[in-house]
Write an enzyme that holds these catalytic residues in place. Sequence first.
Site, short mmCIF file in Angstrom:
data_model
loop_
_atom_site.label_atom_id
_atom_site.label_comp_id
_atom_site.label_asym_id
_atom_site.label_seq_id
_atom_site.Cartn_x
_atom_site.Cartn_y
_atom_site.Cartn_z
CE1 TYR A 1 -9.35 11.11 6.08
CE2 TYR A 1 -8.17 9.91 4.56
CZ TYR A 1 -8.55 11.25 5.44
OH TYR A 1 -7.18 12.25 5.05
N PRO A 2 -11.12 5.70 4.87
CG PRO A 2 -11.68 3.56 3.70
CD PRO A 2 -12.39 4.70 4.33
CG MET A 3 -4.94 6.24 4.11
SD MET A 3 -4.57 7.91 3.29
CE MET A 3 -3.30 7.66 2.23
CB SER B 1 -1.74 13.43 -0.83
OG SER B 1 -2.09 13.68 0.51
CE LYS C 1 0.68 6.92 1.38
NZ LYS C 1 0.42 8.48 1.44
CD GLN D 1 -2.85 13.11 11.25
OE1 GLN D 1 -3.54 12.78 10.02
NE2 GLN D 1 -1.84 12.94 10.78
NE ARG E 1 1.73 7.39 14.22
CZ ARG E 1 1.19 7.87 13.33
NH1 ARG E 1 1.92 8.35 12.56
NH2 ARG E 1 0.62 6.72 12.39
CG HIS F 1 1.44 14.20 3.86
ND1 HIS F 1 -0.06 14.43 3.20
CD2 HIS F 1 0.21 12.57 4.37
CE1 HIS F 1 -1.31 13.87 2.29
NE2 HIS F 1 -1.14 12.61 3.95
#
Lengths: 268, 268, 268, 268, 268
Positions: E164-166, E242, E168, E204, E150, E191
């Site tokens: 895409y950005p996200m 999500s 919480k 991912q 990671r 998730h």
Amino acid sequence: MIPIQAAEGRFVSHLFWNIDRNLWASLDPQQRSGAQRRFSTCLEEYRSSDNHQAFCYAIWGLKADLGVLLVDPDLNHLNETEHLLAASFPAGALEPAYSFASMSESSEYVSQDNDYDRSLRAKGLDPDSEEYQAKMGEFRTRMQAYINERLYPQLPAHRVMCFYPMNKARGEVQNWYLLDFETRKNYMASHSITGRKYGGDVKQLVTGSVGLDDWEWGVTLFADDPFFFKKIVYEMRYDEASARFGEFGEFLIGINLEPEELWKRLQL
Amino acid sequence: MIPIQAAEGRFVSHLFWNIDRNLWASLDPQQRSGAQRRFSTCLEEYRSSDNHQAFCYAIWGLKADLGVLLVDPDLNHLNETEHLLAASFPAGALEPAYSFASMSESSEYVSQDNDYDRSLRAKGLDPDSEEYQAKMGEFRTRMQAYINERLYPQLPAHRVMCFYPMNKARGEVQNWYLLDFETRKNYMASHSITGRKYGGDVKQLVTGSVGLDDWEWGVTLFADDPFFFKKIVYEMRYDEASARFGEFGEFLIGINLEPEELWKRLQL
Amino acid sequence: MIPIQAAEGRFVSHLFWNIDRNLWASLDPQQRSGAQRRFSTCLEEYRSSDNHQAFCYAIWGLKADLGVLLVDPDLNHLNETEHLLAASFPAGALEPAYSFASMSESSEYVSQDNDYDRSLRAKGLDPDSEEYQAKMGEFRTRMQAYINERLYPQLPAHRVMCFYPMNKARGEVQNWYLLDFETRKNYMASHSITGRKYGGDVKQLVTGSVGLDDWEWGVTLFADDPFFFKKIVYEMRYDEASARFGEFGEFLIGINLEPEELWKRLQL
Amino acid sequence: MIPIQAAEGRFVSHLFWNIDRNLWASLDPQQRSGAQRRFSTCLEEYRSSDNHQAFCYAIWGLKADLGVLLVDPDLNHLNETEHLLAASFPAGALEPAYSFASMSESSEYVSQDNDYDRSLRAKGLDPDSEEYQAKMGEFRTRMQAYINERLYPQLPAHRVMCFYPMNKARGEVQNWYLLDFETRKNYMASHSITGRKYGGDVKQLVTGSVGLDDWEWGVTLFADDPFFFKKIVYEMRYDEASARFGEFGEFLIGINLEPEELWKRLQL
Amino acid sequence: MIPIQAAEGRFVSHLFWNIDRNLWASLDPQQRSGAQRRFSTCLEEYRSSDNHQAFCYAIWGLKADLGVLLVDPDLNHLNETEHLLAASFPAGALEPAYSFASMSESSEYVSQDNDYDRSLRAKGLDPDSEEYQAKMGEFRTRMQAYINERLYPQLPAHRVMCFYPMNKARGEVQNWYLLDFETRKNYMASHSITGRKYGGDVKQLVTGSVGLDDWEWGVTLFADDPFFFKKIVYEMRYDEASARFGEFGEFLIGINLEPEELWKRLQL
């Protein structure tokens, strides 16, 4: 021109521009070096007084090419400098990308005499004792220095800068401005503990922009490793002051470069 | 052209432009001075009538280069002036950045005869007494003057101007427009107390834009030190009228300069 | 081309443009007068049929220079006219600022036979009586005329026009589309009472845009004094239909001018 | 180039452009007809395979000049065609206005064997009977055809097209994605009843864009009279699936024209 | 220049540009091939070190023409490369469309020793046993490898990329940052089960951008068939992590092409 001075604090401009690359490419080498020299000279002259601080940045990503941070005791001089910097480049070569207008300010939540009095008494000190008086005197000196540092900050020349504007929420459920002073002070106290944990890695400048720009505060962080911007802002997001009430705008990361390095970085 | 006059109040335009620097740089000195002269003349002629007020501003930061504030009893004349000012510069040299259309208005929350009657009776005055009649007469004169000042304002020539548009919230929980008149009047009363505290440092013009522009009101503040814009707007944010119901748009800070100073500031 | 006709109502375009001033300035006088003549001719021809209505506007502030309102029974002809008007000016001289696509429509909340029957019976009229029959006949004629006027409106040539788009809220608490028909009809009934109070000063055209543009309705107001736009929209904001459920977009104010006056106003 | 094929469904592009009128005006007649011919040829070749569908549209209002809808089994070929179409015009003549990337998909809410089994049993049919088996077989054939039609649609050549993107809400109260499958299926069932009522007037294509574009679905409606777009979308807004959970983006109305008609309409 | 290195993780830039087609068309063949060669060389040199990864993409639809993904241990080198890539094309030919600044990071929710200890004890293993020690050792090695992967990812060369950005959510009801750690860990665990189901089809990369860009994380997915982007993101939308807390920004789909293929695709 008669200065526009503030009863308290300095005027602060965060300025971000893109270079019009077509226009720049159309210049001959002398025009280019002339522009760069004028910009450098303008910045040098600006910095020649203790009260005027200025930094240049190359911006990470495509949000802007460069940024400038200016601190000034006179809004007329600041506004003049904004235009002088832009005009040091050929007309139209610097295209506005984003700017932020704010003023340095103390915090209303700093410890007061009565906070410290409570803590001294709790330690069993008699307010009439010499020790109490000495400690209270030191406290006042310390707080005055802290307030001065906030109102008239000396910015650190760290390698990277992070800027973002923020609001305190006025939501239908979570509304910072309906909280009483003590509650807000407690929220801010635990928030500042997080800040102090990172004191060695991240310096911060919080400037007020209520009534001056579209957000209520501007936060400028300084560090040598941007990893710490991510770490501190992430950790702070769990502080209730941020989790419940923090609203954040655009984030811009700048790499602190002197003008000559900046032109090289921007391939000018 | 037959004037478009209002049953009540003045038409007010806040206009903000950027200079197309490339275009300006391509002009010869005569074209430049011609443009500046035409702009100044247009403004002078506009100001030559008592009913037409106009101010020019250099804008802090990169949101716009300059701003103009116009007050006019005739919408046709105002709209014509908007185009005359823009056309005094060479075609395309003034690029629209932001504008706001509104009208001066009284407040529905001003004290009424019955408010004052209540207060006089509370002081033990007999409505049929001469003192009551005299005081009520003074009150009416005072209120009429206040309403006139709001409808037909004479703007102060302070050094700095702050403009922002605002709404009263129609949220799912907090909805100003579902409150009864008395509740709203009480909210506004305590809000205006904050305003009066700063009366010596900040003058304000509140104009109505419901049905005219995207926000419900425009607020224009005038001061000699922008520190007071920050102070008053911050303090007001804790008034429940703002904390619960205030929604704010873009903030623009202008430095009040006569045209000749403005051209120098903008490096034209 | 075979017309695209609607089962019901007219197609309505609100078109707002800015003038590219640089481009216009580069034209010679003949090109300019040619452009203006073509635009005028196009508009005249458009208006020569009863079914096609068109107005020109100079826009207050810097949101746009000019606006055109077109009403057409054929979407092909309307779309063609949109392009003919733009093309009457030299290529690129008219820059799109904003547009809105909608159709005239009746209201689902107009009084029905059974509403009137209830009111006649309440007055003690026997449904089999001649008076009842006569009154019911008049009612039907009146309603048919009203519906016709909404579906096939004849727009008034007032001096000023106000346009804004709107939605009915589908919030998590306040959701218009979850209300039953009677509740919505009652909301709309008290809303239209406010509208009728201003009937002498403000005419309105409500067009439907659900499925056609980004908002659900377009509202176009016509008056000789824009003060009444402010007054009616402000007063209506307290109607529950607006206070709870109204969501509003951009407001544009246009001064109704014939093309020749418009060119003068825009300094073309 | 090796095709990028989907395990399921077609790739769909909605493309909307404006014409750069200045650039177009600078072309000579041969360049113009060459551009138009290349665009037409590109479209013709694209359409020459059964699996590639393409339509051209003139757009109502000023949101865009023209639109193209492409359906393709290969993302490489689709992306190539996007660039070929744009490049058939002189460089820069087609300016991007809006686009939408999605894929045709079946619905997870289509009736399943067990739904139909329940309905057959309710009618008293024995699962082992020949009639049950025959009906179940027909049902499966019918559903397979329906799913095929959704995954590999043959688009109708109606005169007008309506496109809009949509989401299902994930609000703090109304959250589609926290509902169980049966509840969502029921919502969608009553929603599709409204759709079927308009089956004669409006055809629809629902494509999935979760993970592909900024909205979760694209809805494309086809009709000969745009009145029905207004009618169906308005009526559907009262379906709980829309009233509670529907979030809608930009609406674009296109008039279906073959390239030669399109150039005439756009005054090219 | 002295590198700006991170205490942990790599610096990641997602860069999206449009081609200025007019400018490109004005170049002669040598200038074009020179630009393409410089871009390719810049990319090749960048990739020549194991620690620097770079991919090029053609973008689906009209949001951008091309994208570049860069992974770098040194922010100075990364920022320099951003400018070198842009400058390899003639000035102004690459117009910024969108960018995203983030850093690779481990997850705070990865299994810890005590999680695994619990699971081993549950299986009846004695912490002092050799088996326990061996399994715990393997676990630590496995987790260290996972964390390394990671922090210092080796990106797969799949055919298609989705970015895409996200955030919480910090809503008034649903607020991720007010949940305790265990609750968040449980949400993330279920998730990631969805994620693992698609492990064969979708890789991912989750990078952190709190304090670096406008969103809190960037998600980059890699697959050979974009159908799986739709499938995985849709399925994940029903995960409570999500459904309740996910907020998503712009989605961009890129087709992975080497520079020479990319120029062909873009018709350069």
